[in-house]
Design a protein around this motif. Structure first.
Motif, PDB file in Angstrom:
ATOM      1  N   GLU B 272       0.844  -1.202   0.000  1.00  0.00           N
ATOM      2  CA  GLU B 272       0.000   0.000   0.000  1.00  0.00           C
ATOM      3  C   GLU B 272       0.880   1.253   0.000  1.00  0.00           C
ATOM      4  OE1 GLU B 272      -3.181   2.212  -0.339  1.00  0.00           O
ATOM      5  OE2 GLU B 272      -3.285   0.018  -0.328  1.00  0.00           O
ATOM      6  N   SER B 275       1.997   2.738  -3.426  1.00  0.00           N
ATOM      7  CA  SER B 275       1.062   3.659  -4.087  1.00  0.00           C
ATOM      8  C   SER B 275       1.041   5.009  -3.392  1.00  0.00           C
ATOM      9  CB  SER B 275      -0.361   3.091  -4.073  1.00  0.00           C
ATOM     10  OG  SER B 275      -0.504   2.080  -5.021  1.00  0.00           O
ATOM     11  N   LEU B 278       4.051   7.240  -4.229  1.00  0.00           N
ATOM     12  CA  LEU B 278       4.027   7.791  -5.590  1.00  0.00           C
ATOM     13  C   LEU B 278       2.906   8.805  -5.785  1.00  0.00           C
ATOM     14  CD1 LEU B 278       4.867   4.430  -7.281  1.00  0.00           C
ATOM     15  CD2 LEU B 278       6.264   6.472  -7.475  1.00  0.00           C
ATOM     16  N   ASN B 279       1.824   8.658  -5.022  1.00  0.00           N
ATOM     17  CA  ASN B 279       0.730   9.620  -5.166  1.00  0.00           C
ATOM     18  C   ASN B 279       0.937  10.890  -4.356  1.00  0.00           C
ATOM     19  OD1 ASN B 279      -0.711   8.213  -7.066  1.00  0.00           O
ATOM     20  ND2 ASN B 279      -1.859   7.048  -5.543  1.00  0.00           N
ATOM     21  N   ARG B 331       9.185  14.627   3.527  1.00  0.00           N
ATOM     22  CA  ARG B 331       7.856  14.073   3.223  1.00  0.00           C
ATOM     23  C   ARG B 331       7.799  12.572   3.476  1.00  0.00           C
ATOM     24  NH1 ARG B 331       5.364  17.132  -2.023  1.00  0.00           N
ATOM     25  NH2 ARG B 331       6.048  19.188  -1.415  1.00  0.00           N
ATOM     26  N   ARG B 383       0.273  -1.099 -10.163  1.00  0.00           N
ATOM     27  CA  ARG B 383       0.918  -1.272  -8.854  1.00  0.00           C
ATOM     28  C   ARG B 383      -0.057  -1.380  -7.689  1.00  0.00           C
ATOM     29  NH1 ARG B 383       3.047   4.021 -10.404  1.00  0.00           N
ATOM     30  NH2 ARG B 383       1.629   5.521  -9.493  1.00  0.00           N
ATOM     31  N   SER B 384      -1.263  -0.848  -7.851  1.00  0.00           N
ATOM     32  CA  SER B 384      -2.242  -0.964  -6.765  1.00  0.00           C
ATOM     33  C   SER B 384      -2.665  -2.419  -6.581  1.00  0.00           C
ATOM     34  CB  SER B 384      -3.468  -0.098  -7.054  1.00  0.00           C
ATOM     35  OG  SER B 384      -4.221  -0.656  -8.110  1.00  0.00           O
ATOM     36  N   ASP B 412       6.829   0.067 -10.247  1.00  0.00           N
ATOM     37  CA  ASP B 412       6.112  -0.040 -11.513  1.00  0.00           C
ATOM     38  C   ASP B 412       5.347  -1.349 -11.644  1.00  0.00           C
ATOM     39  OD1 ASP B 412       8.260  -1.815 -12.185  1.00  0.00           O
ATOM     40  OD2 ASP B 412       9.438  -0.081 -12.761  1.00  0.00           O
TER      41      ASP B 412
END
Lengths: 504, 504
Positions: B272, B275, B278-279, B331, B383-384, B412
């Protein structure tokens, strides 16, 4: 119907004296190496209507006219226009076309610049505008699944709403379609950082001339299962298949942006700066250039018009996080501050940004202040060779006594060369065409390409041999032949050839 | 010669009991839809020698053996090996092959994982290793022009020396060639940020099966002159043409790098996290994953072995300017700090970075601690859907009583699934093959692809129909047929088919 068309075409010639108006070539006798086109008789029209529904197939003259031109400004009347809603309808129409051998020309919004969507052999225009659903925005995987008729800006806005970014930004983005962008491999100012349409099409579904439905690419970032058919369709200008679905790669939306205006008293220094910026680890999201002629025609749109003696203007944007922009801005200022010939300022607010972009986007229409017609080319060269290219256009301009302005995407070497002419002046038209040819020859000598983002269509096909050797063109044509053996899909595009006609 | 080969093959079987040894198929009678292969008689060998020079064409058994296998570990003996030095020599050999109809198999360093460079129909192996010049590094335009036999790491080092960066980084980068990478479209850990080989091949020169020399793509960032032949050759596994020159896109070298190790007690939370990262606008240059089995087999390489109960490990790298790395690190820490199941640490120095990478790179060889053989797959999913894929492999492992480890490029969605078996145990081999088939079926149901970066070769061709529909495979085959009408170039790869043999 033939007679009607002739009358209509004649009336168009009266109405649009500046335009070239062409009847469907199925009514002419042009020799071809490939095939014989059939015209759309009422029997075929009935069958097409049965597939898409009566209201979505038209042969009305006024309708035909709406689908007879693109950004190039030449008119070729189709015989009918169909508006399919589904992949299956597209497939059924192509099966019919294969059976009856009529030409089918797929069309997005008709904003192309090289005649790619013109029905030069008559036949059916397949308008993809009803297939305009954004099927899915997969936020977690940063993929959008769209139909080809989606307007580019609509896709951009839809993904922006969920914090994502679809970078391709052709000038016509408010009107053009994602499918058309893919077919022509459209570019735009953001290409210097983000690449062009092909870099954002991960996969697609397409209908072959036979009516068969194929898929290409994957929904995953990586994928090497068989040949890369995605890229074969993308940029093929609607000659190999009709794209009916696209999987678009999305990026996280940049958090911030900064816009700079750079003015240079030296053309060489401005173009040299482009290479320097990119080699110093500054990656602008836009690096646009305009020459002094372009500056002159749009300078009244700028609240602070450039000083006299300004030879070149660069419009530069940075995007990313605010901190990364700040860091790059510092580097940029260091680079720019050293030279007395160069001045720059950062847009202080959104209004100033809009003003700068308005000036940039107005060059193309404002060029008509100079002359009523233009020969608009979009050659690309390795960016270090931009100075040579631009100097060559200045030399051409002097030697042929013709107005030429250059502007465009300096960051990727894609320069728009506008040769301004008055077609009513036959000698000037001839000099313009000569300038275009010499431009192409010189571009190739600089290891450049005939087209950075507009495609070949019908306007550059005669020059294909300048860039590609015989074996390469033969290979491309053999791929076309094997995929479209009857040459029914967008015939006469890209490759120098003529089309035979005659009803069967 | 036939007799010699049989004796030699028998001796190989004795020497390499774990390997499958195959004689050139030209000596067998296998039916084919395509063509009849001829064997390399002394007359042909003489002609090949005349083209490349006597010392660069060999039929010595010991030499043939060196070119009989790739990373897959199966042996197929060629009949001869040639080492051309120029495009013209490649062209002359292909003309000869077209005339006499013998099979030619291009080969880089033979590091491929799916048998792409195996001479399964015998014939000639064309080893590209002598064409290994870096022709030009164009610093200003960030382009390298190379011959196909250049070792990937040599290109990386050469461009790094002038402050540039060639991102593709397959695991075999110290041995593999840029030409082979292009033919197979190799990936690597950096793909999550930088993409794969295809994203760095701007253009190329290739020799067709006919011997004709074609060019594809441009030296410019943009270019839409005709069909995208570059991408047609890239990833075509040497079945459409022999790449003889490549134009490689380069980037500015990232100034700095930071490496993180993330350990998770929950598999779901780890996947999880991929994702989420990357988001949130964090773009790692690497985002590698390993499951608990993979962790176990390499944990002795880590100075601080992961705590018990660790279900997944992520190896994450950031690159760019130091400031942008600092910003992203903040971050990342915010994201990671919230969860008790997740611990992480940043590598403090180059030695720690090396240690982490050693562990990651050792998974594949260390897997043989578990079983003597492996079925190594490289499926990719959005990827999800990685959690679903990994859970499925765990279920498979339990239900089929077989050891499966998963690791790879989580960023990826490209997961390496290693199914560990002992081939001597027929039942285990069968269960392994069953697991592979079920894995493929499940991957496709997750909208994934059979291969993220290894290609289809001979090991996955039987499963092509799971991913591609009949019309799509037919289209690919028709492109192969039109470009290689006699099926002489790397026959039997990608598409499920057999090859007929027989001397003429």
């Amino acid at each position: 119907m033939v007679f009607d068309l002739y009358i209509y075409a004649s009336s168009l010639l009266l109405k649009f004296p500046g335009k070239d108006v062409h009847l469907p070539q199925t009514f002419k006798n042009i020799s071809s190496s490939h095939s014989i086109m059939t015209s759309l008789n009422s029997n075929i029209i009935k069958k097409i209507s049965a597939i898409v529904g009566k209201e979505y197939c038209t042969t009305r003259m006024a309708d035909l006219h709406c689908y007879s031109y693109d950004g190039k400004g030449i008119i070729y009347l189709p015989e009918a226009v169909a508006f399919p809603r589904t992949t299956e309808e597209v497939s059924e129409i192509m099966k019919l076309a294969s059976l009856h051998r009529f030409a089918v020309v797929p069309r997005g919004a008709g904003t192309g610049m090289t005649g790619g969507s013109l029905p030069i052999a008559g036949g059916l225009v397949m308008a993809m505008t009803r297939m305009n659903s954004i099927v899915e925005i997969d936020h977690r995987n940063q993929v959008a699944v769209v139909e080809p008729g989606v307007i580019t800006i609509d896709l951009q806005k839809a993904v922006q709403a969920v914090g994502l970014f679809y970078p391709p930004d052709p000038a016509s983005l408010k009107f053009c379609t994602v499918g058309g962008n893919a077919a022509e491999c459209a570019g735009g100012p953001s290409a210097v950082k983000y690449g062009v349409t092909k870099d954002y099409i991960m996969g697609l579904e397409a209908v072959l001339p036979s009516g068969e439905i194929v898929t290409a690419g994957t929904r995953t970032e990586k994928g090497v299962t068989g040949y890369d058919l995605t890229r074969l369709f993308v940029g093929s200008e609607g000659t190999l298949g009709i794209i009916t679905k696209l999987y678009c790669r999305l990026l996280p939306l940049p958090e911030s942006k900064a816009t700079f205006l750079v003015l240079s008293k030296s053309l060489d220094k401005a173009t040299e700066l482009v290479s320097t910026i990119l080699n110093r680890g500054i990656v602008p999201s836009t690096l646009e250039y305009m020459d002094r002629t372009a500056i002159r025609i749009v300078s009244d749109l700028l609240s602070e018009p450039p000083a006299k003696g300004t030879e070149a203007l660069l419009l530069l944007e940075l995007d990313g996080t605010q901190k990364s922009i700040d860091e790059q801005t510092v580097r940029l200022r260091q680079l720019l501050a050293d030279d007395d010939d160069i001045s720059f300022r950062q847009a202080k607010n959104e209004a100033e940004v809009k003003e700068l972009w308005l000036a940039r986007r107005s060059i193309s229409p404002a060029a008509f202040k100079l002359k009523p017609h233009k020969i608009s080319e979009d050659v690309a060269v390795p960016r270090s060779r931009i100075p040579e290219l631009v100097r060559f256009t200045e030399k051409l301009s002097q030697e042929l006594d013709i107005t030429i302005l250059t502007f465009g995407h300096a960051g990727d070497g894609n320069i728009h060369v506008n040769i301004m002419i008055d077609k009513a002046n036959a000698n000037e038209l001839e000099r313009g065409e000569k300038a275009k040819e010499l431009l192409f020859v010189h571009t190739i000598s600089l290891e450049g390409t005939l087209s950075g983002e507009h495609g070949i269509g019908i306007t550059k096909s005669a020059y294909l041999g300048l860039e590609l050797n015989e074996a390469t063109i033969k290979l491309m044509k053999s791929i076309k032949s094997v995929m479209d053996p009857h040459n029914i899909l967008n015939p006469g595009k890209i490759f120098p050839e003529t089309i035979e006609s005659g009803d069967k």
